[in-house]
Design a protein around this motif. Structure first.
Motif, PDB file in Angstrom:
ATOM      1  N   UNK A  95     -15.109  -6.156 -29.586  1.00 54.76           N
ATOM      2  CA  UNK A  95     -14.036  -6.995 -30.097  1.00 54.76           C
ATOM      3  C   UNK A  95     -13.160  -6.118 -30.980  1.00 54.76           C
ATOM      4  N   UNK A  96     -12.922  -6.490 -32.234  1.00 56.88           N
ATOM      5  CA  UNK A  96     -12.091  -5.659 -33.111  1.00 56.88           C
ATOM      6  C   UNK A  96     -12.914  -5.077 -34.253  1.00 56.88           C
ATOM      7  N   UNK A  97     -14.206  -4.890 -34.006  1.00 58.32           N
ATOM      8  CA  UNK A  97     -15.114  -4.376 -35.031  1.00 58.32           C
ATOM      9  C   UNK A  97     -15.756  -3.078 -34.571  1.00 58.32           C
ATOM     10  N   UNK A  98     -15.791  -2.099 -35.469  1.00 58.78           N
ATOM     11  CA  UNK A  98     -16.482  -0.843 -35.207  1.00 58.78           C
ATOM     12  C   UNK A  98     -17.839  -0.894 -35.896  1.00 58.78           C
ATOM     13  N   UNK A  99     -18.914  -0.761 -35.121  1.00 53.42           N
ATOM     14  CA  UNK A  99     -20.268  -0.751 -35.657  1.00 53.42           C
ATOM     15  C   UNK A  99     -20.750   0.690 -35.729  1.00 53.42           C
ATOM     16  N   UNK A 100     -21.121   1.134 -36.914  1.00 56.28           N
ATOM     17  CA  UNK A 100     -21.594   2.498 -37.121  1.00 56.28           C
ATOM     18  C   UNK A 100     -23.089   2.425 -37.408  1.00 56.28           C
ATOM     19  N   UNK A 101     -23.891   2.821 -36.438  1.00 54.39           N
ATOM     20  CA  UNK A 101     -25.344   2.702 -36.546  1.00 54.39           C
ATOM     21  C   UNK A 101     -26.032   4.056 -36.659  1.00 54.39           C
ATOM     22  N   UNK A 102     -25.285   5.147 -36.658  1.00 56.05           N
ATOM     23  CA  UNK A 102     -25.864   6.484 -36.745  1.00 56.05           C
ATOM     24  C   UNK A 102     -26.007   6.893 -38.202  1.00 56.05           C
ATOM     25  N   UNK A 103     -27.243   7.092 -38.655  1.00 56.68           N
ATOM     26  CA  UNK A 103     -27.461   7.502 -40.034  1.00 56.68           C
ATOM     27  C   UNK A 103     -26.878   8.888 -40.266  1.00 56.68           C
ATOM     28  N   UNK A 104     -26.228   9.052 -41.413  1.00 57.85           N
ATOM     29  CA  UNK A 104     -25.620  10.331 -41.734  1.00 57.85           C
ATOM     30  C   UNK A 104     -24.212  10.490 -41.215  1.00 57.85           C
ATOM     31  N   UNK A 105     -23.694   9.485 -40.520  1.00 59.24           N
ATOM     32  CA  UNK A 105     -22.319   9.561 -40.035  1.00 59.24           C
ATOM     33  C   UNK A 105     -21.354   9.556 -41.213  1.00 59.24           C
ATOM     34  N   UNK A 106     -20.178  10.143 -41.000  1.00 60.30           N
ATOM     35  CA  UNK A 106     -19.142  10.188 -42.036  1.00 60.30           C
ATOM     36  C   UNK A 106     -17.870   9.568 -41.492  1.00 60.30           C
ATOM     37  N   UNK A 107     -17.294   8.660 -42.256  1.00 62.80           N
ATOM     38  CA  UNK A 107     -16.062   7.991 -41.863  1.00 62.80           C
ATOM     39  C   UNK A 107     -14.939   8.463 -42.785  1.00 62.80           C
ATOM     40  N   UNK A 108     -13.799   8.816 -42.186  1.00 59.53           N
ATOM     41  CA  UNK A 108     -12.675   9.280 -43.002  1.00 59.53           C
ATOM     42  C   UNK A 108     -11.364   8.811 -42.393  1.00 59.53           C
ATOM     43  N   UNK A 109     -10.295   8.948 -43.172  1.00 61.02           N
ATOM     44  CA  UNK A 109      -8.956   8.580 -42.740  1.00 61.02           C
ATOM     45  C   UNK A 109      -8.240   9.826 -42.234  1.00 61.02           C
TER      46      UNK A 109
END
Length: 344
Positions: free
Chosen positions: A5-19
């Protein structure tokens, strides 16, 4: 990571999210794994230790994107959002719908009964008459009666008491033959009928533990979209009870919990030594037994199934979050009805 849908699910431990410009970028060990434009996102749900940059948090708030933080097992921790999120309007719609919930309750009950019937039918396909000791005829008869309950629901059964009565009748039928699905070689592992507080046999001990885990996930799912987990439709309001979470789990527990319990017992991953009997007759999992169940639970949630409404595969662990989104969209008026999740 998966966008549904319009949701991002981040299930990987240690992942980094940035702009990066007008995009959300997800990296794992320094390598880019996903890039999603902000205009395509409504929310981001992060499980476990995930790094979120301050710049991204500010961009999400500015673009009306909610950021939901859950722990490793999916328990709700926090939701970060900007000043205009619409949750007040959503909750008002939820409270109004709780006063006349027949349509939502009918969908929830249909999903639960259909999935209970699917569990029984799958057992018949897998084992048939078994070794001659298994009363397949009794299971088939229950499947027929569940099918008649589904027909009544589909025909437009109304009245909250009647809908709850249909749900209770289906549950009684389902658990009346559930013991025949248990094929453990240990004579101590038998199902003596549904018992809750405390569970009185090993099968109920596993079911109760899994239902607790599923309730946590459904509560997190409700909170992640801005719904009030305490105000339900099928379950009556009661102080301290997450009624909406219990509603959401009803259609999911035959598949996510009951099937997993049967697999652990029938494949001999849980044996009699994994249970202990307390004073008063209550039966609980040992510490080692709980570890076995938790490991299997996390593995089960990674399995993917085709979502019948989305027509897209999704991990089973994300199904509560998808169903919570569908419920919120129905309450907002974007969907004519709440679509149950049917397991096939």
């Amino acid at each position: 990571m998966k966008k549904l849908l319009n949701t991002l699910y981040v299930t990987t431990e240690g992942a980094a999210l940035r702009k990066d410009g007008e995009n959300l970028v997800a990296e794992v060990e320094g390598a880019e794994r996903a890039r999603v434009p902000f205009h395509m996102l409504g929310s981001v749900v992060a499980f476990g230790p995930v790094l979120v940059s301050p710049a991204l948090m500010g961009a999400c708030a500015a673009n009306g994107i909610s950021l939901v933080l859950l722990d490793r097992v999916g328990r709700f921790q926090a939701r970060v959002e900007g000043p205009v999120a619409g949750n007040v309007l959503l909750r008002r719609a939820q409270y109004a719908a709780s006063e006349a919930p027949d349509d939502i309750v009918r969908s929830l009950v249909m999903g639960k009964v259909a999935n209970q019937r699917s569990v029984l039918l799958r057992h018949l396909r897998d084992h048939g008459e078994g070794d001659g000791q298994e009363p397949a005829g009794a299971i088939s008869a229950v499947c027929e009666r569940l099918a008649r309950i589904l027909q009544r629901l589909a025909a437009g059964l109304t009245g909250l008491d009647h809908l709850r009565g249909a749900e209770g009748e289906a549950a009684q039928l389902y658990f009346s033959v559930f013991g025949h699905l248990v094929r453990s070689p240990d004579p101590e592992i038998r199902f003596l009928g549904r018992s809750r507080r405390p569970p009185l046999d090993p099968v109920n001990a596993v079911l109760s533990f899994l239902y607790t885990l599923l309730t946590h996930d459904c509560r997190s799912a409700a909170e992640s979209v801005g719904l009030d987990p305490a105000v339900g439709f099928l379950h009556r309001d009661r102080p301290g009870r997450p009624s909406l979470a219990l509603d959401l789990m009803e259609e999911l527990r035959p598949v996510l919990a009951d099937r997993l319990a049967l697999s652990l017992l029938n494949r001999r991953q849980l044996r009699a030594r994994d249970f202990e009997t307390r004073d008063g007759g209550g039966v609980l999992l040992t510490e080692e037994g709980r570890r076995t169940v938790l490991t299997a639970w996390q593995e089960r949630k990674r399995e993917e199934r085709l979502h019948p409404f989305l027509d897209e595969k999704a991990p089973l662990g994300l199904v509560p979050y998808l169903q919570a989104q569908f419920l919120s969209r129905h309450l907002r008026g974007d969907l004519d009805a709440y679509p149950p999740w049917f397991w096939k």
